[in-house]
Design an enzyme around this catalytic site. Structure first.
Site, short mmCIF file in Angstrom:
data_model
loop_
_atom_site.label_atom_id
_atom_site.label_comp_id
_atom_site.label_asym_id
_atom_site.label_seq_id
_atom_site.Cartn_x
_atom_site.Cartn_y
_atom_site.Cartn_z
N GLY A 1 -0.06 2.15 -10.83
CA GLY A 1 0.82 1.29 -10.04
C GLY A 1 0.10 0.03 -9.62
O GLY A 1 -1.09 -0.15 -9.91
N THR B 1 -0.84 -1.17 -6.61
CA THR B 1 -1.94 -1.07 -5.64
C THR B 1 -3.20 -0.55 -6.34
O THR B 1 -4.31 -1.07 -6.15
CB THR B 1 -1.56 -0.14 -4.47
OG1 THR B 1 -0.22 -0.43 -4.08
CG2 THR B 1 -2.50 -0.30 -3.30
N GLY C 1 -2.12 4.67 -5.04
CA GLY C 1 -1.09 4.15 -4.14
C GLY C 1 -0.08 5.24 -3.81
O GLY C 1 -0.25 6.41 -4.18
N ALA C 2 0.98 4.87 -3.13
CA ALA C 2 2.06 5.81 -2.81
C ALA C 2 3.33 5.00 -2.54
O ALA C 2 3.26 3.81 -2.25
CB ALA C 2 1.70 6.66 -1.59
N GLY D 1 5.20 8.49 -7.51
CA GLY D 1 5.90 8.62 -8.79
C GLY D 1 6.87 7.50 -9.07
O GLY D 1 7.59 7.55 -10.07
N GLY E 1 6.22 4.84 -10.31
CA GLY E 1 5.87 4.32 -11.65
C GLY E 1 6.02 5.38 -12.73
O GLY E 1 5.78 5.12 -13.91
N GLU F 1 -0.97 11.96 -11.83
CA GLU F 1 -1.52 11.56 -10.52
C GLU F 1 -1.77 12.79 -9.63
O GLU F 1 -2.79 12.88 -8.95
CB GLU F 1 -0.53 10.63 -9.80
CG GLU F 1 -0.42 9.27 -10.44
CD GLU F 1 0.67 8.40 -9.84
OE1 GLU F 1 0.58 7.19 -9.99
OE2 GLU F 1 1.60 8.95 -9.22
C1 A5P Z 1 3.02 5.62 -9.81
O1 A5P Z 1 3.65 6.66 -10.49
C2 A5P Z 1 3.18 5.80 -8.34
O2 A5P Z 1 2.92 7.05 -7.80
C3 A5P Z 1 2.52 4.71 -7.53
O3 A5P Z 1 1.32 5.11 -6.97
C4 A5P Z 1 3.47 4.36 -6.45
O4 A5P Z 1 4.74 4.19 -7.06
C5 A5P Z 1 3.06 3.12 -5.71
O5 A5P Z 1 3.21 2.03 -6.55
P1 A5P Z 1 2.76 0.59 -6.12
O6 A5P Z 1 1.31 0.66 -5.85
O7 A5P Z 1 3.09 -0.26 -7.33
O8 A5P Z 1 3.56 0.20 -4.92
#
Ligand code: A5P
Length: 226
Positions: free
Chosen positions: A26, A28, A81-82, A94, A96, A102
């Site tokens: 993602g 972050t 990230g989350a 999730g 992404g 993850e």
């Molecule tokens: C990816 O599958 C996700 O778990 C990301 O960690 C989550 O969607 C946060 O995404 P961003 O960092 O793009 O906000």
């Protein structure tokens, strides 16, 4: 500065030479991987395991050595990230579509650090953000019917005109629950459904700390489990 970047750059300060590092996915996580790439260029010696094909490509582009998770004895630290973080440190991830890898890396890691902008902190999970659930394509309607019976309306994620396909060849159902009061209970109930591979609910039990980033460039670390 982007609040995600503030959190990511502070979290990367934890990474030391000799560590095996789980790299999240993602935007972050990408900030963190770029910062780590600079450190590797300046001589930091680490190995990484990636939580998605996109992350693996980015890390390799930046000359960060990437190993297959099956080749490593232990993962010292994972950073990711989350989509939402509640006050106790439970997460929805999730957005992404990389939730399975993850979760495998986060739960296998000695320490798991989450990096988010302050806008991701919520009172209760699931009020704003749908919960991603990875399901196998076979018999998808059967699986969706069972998920629906738990009180949500699952929507299969699309990518353009097609269904989104995860790195594992599966589908992702985005499930809007009317607030999630008991994340562990819901995680177990969803995973009891044949056809469900994994959910984007991450227990606070595996979270070491959350780095919260702010637009002014500041970031603070909140310890969940030391
Ligand atoms: C990816 O599958 C996700 O778990 C990301 O960690 C989550 O969607 C946060 O995404 P961003 O960092 O793009 O906000």
């Amino acid at each position: 500065m982007d609040e995600k970047q503030s959190a990511a750059e502070k979290a990367v300060q934890l990474i030391q030479g000799g560590m095996t590092v789980g790299l999240g996915s993602g935007s972050t996580a990408s900030w963190a991987i770029r910062k780590l790439g600079e450190k590797v260029k300046n001589g930091l010696k680490i190995n990484a395991v990636a939580t998605s094909l996109k992350t693996e490509l980015l890390a390799k582009e930046l000359m960060i050595p990437v190993l297959d998770p099956s080749e490593v004895q232990k993962i010292d630290i994972a950073i990711d990230g989350a989509d939402e973080v509640d006050k106790k440190g439970n997460l929805i991830k999730g957005g992404g579509g990389s939730l399975l890898r993850e979760k495998m890396i986060a739960y296998a890691s000695e320490r798991f650090h989450v990096m988010v902008g302050e806008s991701k902190i919520v009172e209760q999970l699931g009020n704003k953000c749908p919960l991603p659930v990875e399901i196998v394509p076979f018999g998808k309607e059967l699986t969706l019917r069972k998920i629906r019976a738990l009180g949500c309306e699952p929507v299969l994620r699309k990518s353009g005109d097609h269904f989104f396909i995860s790195d594992n060849g599966n589908l992702v159902a985005d499930c809007m629950f009317p607030g999630i009061s008991d994340a562990s209970w819901l995680d177990v109930r969803l995973k009891m459904i044949p056809g469900v591979v994994e959910t984007g609910l991450f227990s606070s039990q595996v979270v070491t700390s959350v780095f919260i980033g702010y637009k002014n460039g500041d970031a603070r670390e909140v310890t969940i489990h030391s």
